[in-house]
Write a protein that holds these residues in place. Structure first.
Motif, PDB file in Angstrom:
ATOM      1  N   LEU A 157    -118.542 -19.439   8.295  1.00 16.91           N
ATOM      2  CA  LEU A 157    -119.044 -20.786   8.007  1.00 16.91           C
ATOM      3  C   LEU A 157    -118.609 -21.241   6.616  1.00 16.91           C
ATOM      4  O   LEU A 157    -118.151 -22.383   6.434  1.00 16.91           O
ATOM      5  CB  LEU A 157    -120.563 -20.800   8.121  1.00 16.91           C
ATOM      6  CG  LEU A 157    -121.267 -22.139   7.852  1.00 16.91           C
ATOM      7  CD1 LEU A 157    -120.792 -23.190   8.839  1.00 16.91           C
ATOM      8  CD2 LEU A 157    -122.779 -21.966   7.925  1.00 16.91           C
ATOM      9  N   VAL A 158    -118.717 -20.359   5.635  1.00 13.19           N
ATOM     10  CA  VAL A 158    -118.319 -20.708   4.266  1.00 13.19           C
ATOM     11  C   VAL A 158    -116.831 -21.032   4.207  1.00 13.19           C
ATOM     12  O   VAL A 158    -116.408 -22.049   3.634  1.00 13.19           O
ATOM     13  CB  VAL A 158    -118.668 -19.566   3.293  1.00 13.19           C
ATOM     14  CG1 VAL A 158    -118.065 -19.830   1.920  1.00 13.19           C
ATOM     15  CG2 VAL A 158    -120.174 -19.394   3.178  1.00 13.19           C
ATOM     16  N   LEU A 159    -116.003 -20.179   4.814  1.00 13.39           N
ATOM     17  CA  LEU A 159    -114.560 -20.389   4.778  1.00 13.39           C
ATOM     18  C   LEU A 159    -114.162 -21.672   5.501  1.00 13.39           C
ATOM     19  O   LEU A 159    -113.286 -22.418   5.032  1.00 13.39           O
ATOM     20  CB  LEU A 159    -113.829 -19.196   5.393  1.00 13.39           C
ATOM     21  CG  LEU A 159    -113.741 -17.936   4.539  1.00 13.39           C
ATOM     22  CD1 LEU A 159    -112.950 -16.860   5.267  1.00 13.39           C
ATOM     23  CD2 LEU A 159    -113.093 -18.233   3.196  1.00 13.39           C
ATOM     24  N   MET A 160    -114.791 -21.956   6.624  1.00 14.53           N
ATOM     25  CA  MET A 160    -114.445 -23.168   7.368  1.00 14.53           C
ATOM     26  C   MET A 160    -114.793 -24.425   6.582  1.00 14.53           C
ATOM     27  O   MET A 160    -114.009 -25.381   6.528  1.00 14.53           O
ATOM     28  CB  MET A 160    -115.142 -23.167   8.736  1.00 14.53           C
ATOM     29  CG  MET A 160    -114.473 -22.271   9.761  1.00 14.53           C
ATOM     30  SD  MET A 160    -115.072 -22.525  11.449  1.00 14.53           S
ATOM     31  CE  MET A 160    -116.601 -21.614  11.398  1.00 14.53           C
ATOM     32  N   ILE A 161    -115.968 -24.436   5.961  1.00 10.68           N
ATOM     33  CA  ILE A 161    -116.387 -25.622   5.212  1.00 10.68           C
ATOM     34  C   ILE A 161    -115.513 -25.815   3.970  1.00 10.68           C
ATOM     35  O   ILE A 161    -115.056 -26.929   3.681  1.00 10.68           O
ATOM     36  CB  ILE A 161    -117.870 -25.516   4.828  1.00 10.68           C
ATOM     37  CG1 ILE A 161    -118.747 -25.635   6.085  1.00 10.68           C
ATOM     38  CG2 ILE A 161    -118.250 -26.605   3.826  1.00 10.68           C
ATOM     39  CD1 ILE A 161    -120.216 -25.423   5.827  1.00 10.68           C
ATOM     40  N   VAL A 162    -115.256 -24.740   3.246  1.00  8.44           N
ATOM     41  CA  VAL A 162    -114.440 -24.851   2.028  1.00  8.44           C
ATOM     42  C   VAL A 162    -113.022 -25.293   2.365  1.00  8.44           C
ATOM     43  O   VAL A 162    -112.475 -26.232   1.759  1.00  8.44           O
ATOM     44  CB  VAL A 162    -114.422 -23.510   1.272  1.00  8.44           C
ATOM     45  CG1 VAL A 162    -113.384 -23.543   0.149  1.00  8.44           C
ATOM     46  CG2 VAL A 162    -115.800 -23.202   0.700  1.00  8.44           C
ATOM     47  N   SER A 163    -112.390 -24.634   3.338  1.00  9.94           N
ATOM     48  CA  SER A 163    -111.006 -24.975   3.682  1.00  9.94           C
ATOM     49  C   SER A 163    -110.904 -26.390   4.234  1.00  9.94           C
ATOM     50  O   SER A 163    -109.954 -27.122   3.922  1.00  9.94           O
ATOM     51  CB  SER A 163    -110.441 -23.968   4.690  1.00  9.94           C
ATOM     52  OG  SER A 163    -111.172 -24.002   5.907  1.00  9.94           O
ATOM     53  N   MET A 165    -111.264 -19.555  10.615  1.00 11.51           N
ATOM     54  CA  MET A 165    -110.984 -20.722   9.785  1.00 11.51           C
ATOM     55  C   MET A 165    -109.994 -21.661  10.458  1.00 11.51           C
ATOM     56  O   MET A 165    -109.941 -22.865  10.170  1.00 11.51           O
ATOM     57  CB  MET A 165    -110.427 -20.251   8.440  1.00 11.51           C
ATOM     58  CG  MET A 165    -110.259 -21.300   7.390  1.00 11.51           C
ATOM     59  SD  MET A 165    -109.661 -20.565   5.835  1.00 11.51           S
ATOM     60  CE  MET A 165    -107.957 -20.203   6.257  1.00 11.51           C
ATOM     61  N   ALA A 166    -109.190 -21.138  11.399  1.00 12.86           N
ATOM     62  CA  ALA A 166    -108.167 -21.949  12.050  1.00 12.86           C
ATOM     63  C   ALA A 166    -108.753 -23.004  12.979  1.00 12.86           C
ATOM     64  O   ALA A 166    -108.144 -24.061  13.197  1.00 12.86           O
ATOM     65  CB  ALA A 166    -107.218 -21.042  12.842  1.00 12.86           C
ATOM     66  N   PHE A 167    -109.933 -22.752  13.550  1.00 14.90           N
ATOM     67  CA  PHE A 167    -110.462 -23.636  14.587  1.00 14.90           C
ATOM     68  C   PHE A 167    -110.551 -25.103  14.169  1.00 14.90           C
ATOM     69  O   PHE A 167    -109.936 -25.967  14.803  1.00 14.90           O
ATOM     70  CB  PHE A 167    -111.840 -23.149  15.047  1.00 14.90           C
ATOM     71  CG  PHE A 167    -111.803 -22.084  16.101  1.00 14.90           C
ATOM     72  CD1 PHE A 167    -111.061 -22.250  17.261  1.00 14.90           C
ATOM     73  CD2 PHE A 167    -112.529 -20.923  15.947  1.00 14.90           C
ATOM     74  CE1 PHE A 167    -111.026 -21.276  18.234  1.00 14.90           C
ATOM     75  CE2 PHE A 167    -112.503 -19.938  16.918  1.00 14.90           C
ATOM     76  CZ  PHE A 167    -111.749 -20.112  18.070  1.00 14.90           C
TER      77      PHE A 167
END
Length: 432
Positions: free
Chosen positions: A281-287, A345-347
């Motif tokens: 969740l953290v990586l998806m939001i940041v990226s 993170m790719a999604f």
């Protein structure tokens, strides 16, 4: 006071209100995605007590997981027709109502046949929902700003595991797996009430766009083959198959891996289910936040939507490929969590890239085919993992080998996307 000075505060307030409304509507869709992922994840949480009660092997549990994704894939192709003949309000309400009740027969008459039938109907109902939920959220956000709402949508699965997995685990351990299934029924009904009261469709995609007079939304449709045969669409489909294969193995097997493979208790395994999701969740939001800012500043879609997620997959795939080398349980949990999060993170970024390719009225159909193709990974991976575990020397060796294989295949697919995909180029070819 000049007219400009009088208008500016009004314009600013209108824009603020529109942004607030857009995120309120997105929040309703995120709520549904949480329910959606909870319904998917419940099999992983109740797998071991259900297997003990019904005498099921790992292969049979894996088969149930894969059959769910068979009908999930088929259902994905129904997103376009549903969006054509129904509004998003009623299409998603009907689908959510089916999710809420479809597993109740299992509570009354538990058997392998009832389990398979319930999960297959659930897959058919959930298949179109992901594309429709993305369409609903994207209807409130322009293409250059879809990374962050997409991250919240895909991160909803993480939220479901963070908030609901421990609760469902507690209910399963303390009161039996039937209680967990019934609790999800009530959660689905609660969302339905909120949806009926609050939802409205936005101006950027779907049927309401016709009434807004926006040049982008007045864009005519194009032949579907122009979208589906682009190098961006095809290569991203190949990558998301393996990324989703990892997701389905985590949903189906992660609590079992922690319990049977690494030696944690059932309560610990269910609670630790959330660890990979927190990092993801953290990586998806940041990226997604950073890439949206890059796009808003005039950056290229290939950099923001292709290169960034592919680097994440290469990093995560490498970590998963090394998983059999770790023999300390907590180190294995940490490595698996980081590897899973980096790949996941790719999604949202790839979904945003695909949504850019098509004219707005074709968003639901395009996303439906893309996400249905993605679900092919779920047809194979849960069952294959069960077979690998049943034939491995130890459960831990079987699970780690399954994750290793997926990591290697995902990394190879990411290299292919880096070579072939360019959303800017293909959008121009499709839409002029």
């Amino acid at each position: 006071m000049t007219a400009e000075q009088t208008v500016d505060p009004i314009v600013t307030q209108v824009r603020t209100d529109n942004r607030r409304r857009a995120w309120n509507m997105t929040g309703l869709v995120v709520f549904l995605y949480v329910v959606n992922f909870a319904d998917k994840a419940v099999l992983g949480i109740i797998a071991q007590p259900l297997a003990r009660e019904l005498g099921l092997s790992s292969t049979q549990i894996g088969m149930v997981g894969s059959l769910f994704f068979l009908t999930f894939t088929i259902g994905g192709f129904l997103a376009g027709p549903l969006n054509k003949y129904l509004t998003l309000r009623w299409a998603l309400l009907i689908l959510a109502a089916v999710w809420s009740v479809v597993l109740l027969p299992l509570v009354v008459a538990a058997s392998l046949v009832t389990l398979i039938a319930g999960r297959m109907v659930l897959g058919l109902a959930e298949g179109p929902s992901s594309a429709l939920m993305h369409t609903a959220a994207y209807s409130w956000h322009p293409p250059a700003k879809r990374g962050l709402p997409g991250a919240f949508l895909m991160g909803s699965g993480s939220v479901g595991k963070i908030l609901l997995a421990p609760v469902l685990t507690y209910l399963t351990v303390s009161y039996g797996w039937r209680t967990a299934v019934i609790a999800l029924t009530f959660l689905g009904l609660a969302w339905s009430v909120c949806w009926l009261i609050g939802w409205q469709e936005g101006p950027y995609t779907g049927k309401t766009s016709k009434s807004h007079g926006d040049d982008e939304n007045a864009e005519p449709s194009v032949p579907w083959r122009k979208i589906f045969l682009t190098r961006t669409f095809l290569s991203c489909c190949a990558l998301t198959i393996f990324v989703y294969a990892l997701t389905t193995v985590v949903l189906t097997w992660l609590p079992s891996y922690f319990e049977k493979g690494l030696g944690y208790s059932a309560m610990q395994a269910g609670s630790m289910f959330a660890i990979p999701s927190v990092i993801a969740l953290v990586l998806m939001i940041v990226s997604s936040t950073l890439t949206d800012r890059s796009m808003a500043a005039g950056g290229r879609s290939r950099t923001a939507r292709i290169i960034v997620p592919c680097v994440g997959v290469l990093v995560g795939g490498s970590i998963l490929a090394a998983l059999p080398l770790f023999d300390v349980p907590i180190v294995t949990v940490i490595a698996l969590s980081i590897g899973y999060a980096s790949v996941s993170m790719a999604f949202p970024l790839l979904n945003a890239a695909i949504s850019e390719l098509c004219p707005p009225p074709q968003t639901a159909g395009t996303m439906g085919v893309f996400l249905a193709t993605m679900a092919i990974g779920g047809l194979i991976a849960p069952y294959a993992t069960g077979v690998i575990v049943d034939h491995a020397a130890t459960p831990a060796a079987g699970y780690s080998l399954a994750f290793q294989i997926i990591g290697v295949l995902a990394a190879i697919a990411a290299v292919g996307v880096l070579i072939l995909a360019d959303p800017d180029r293909d959008r121009r070819a499709i839409r002029g």
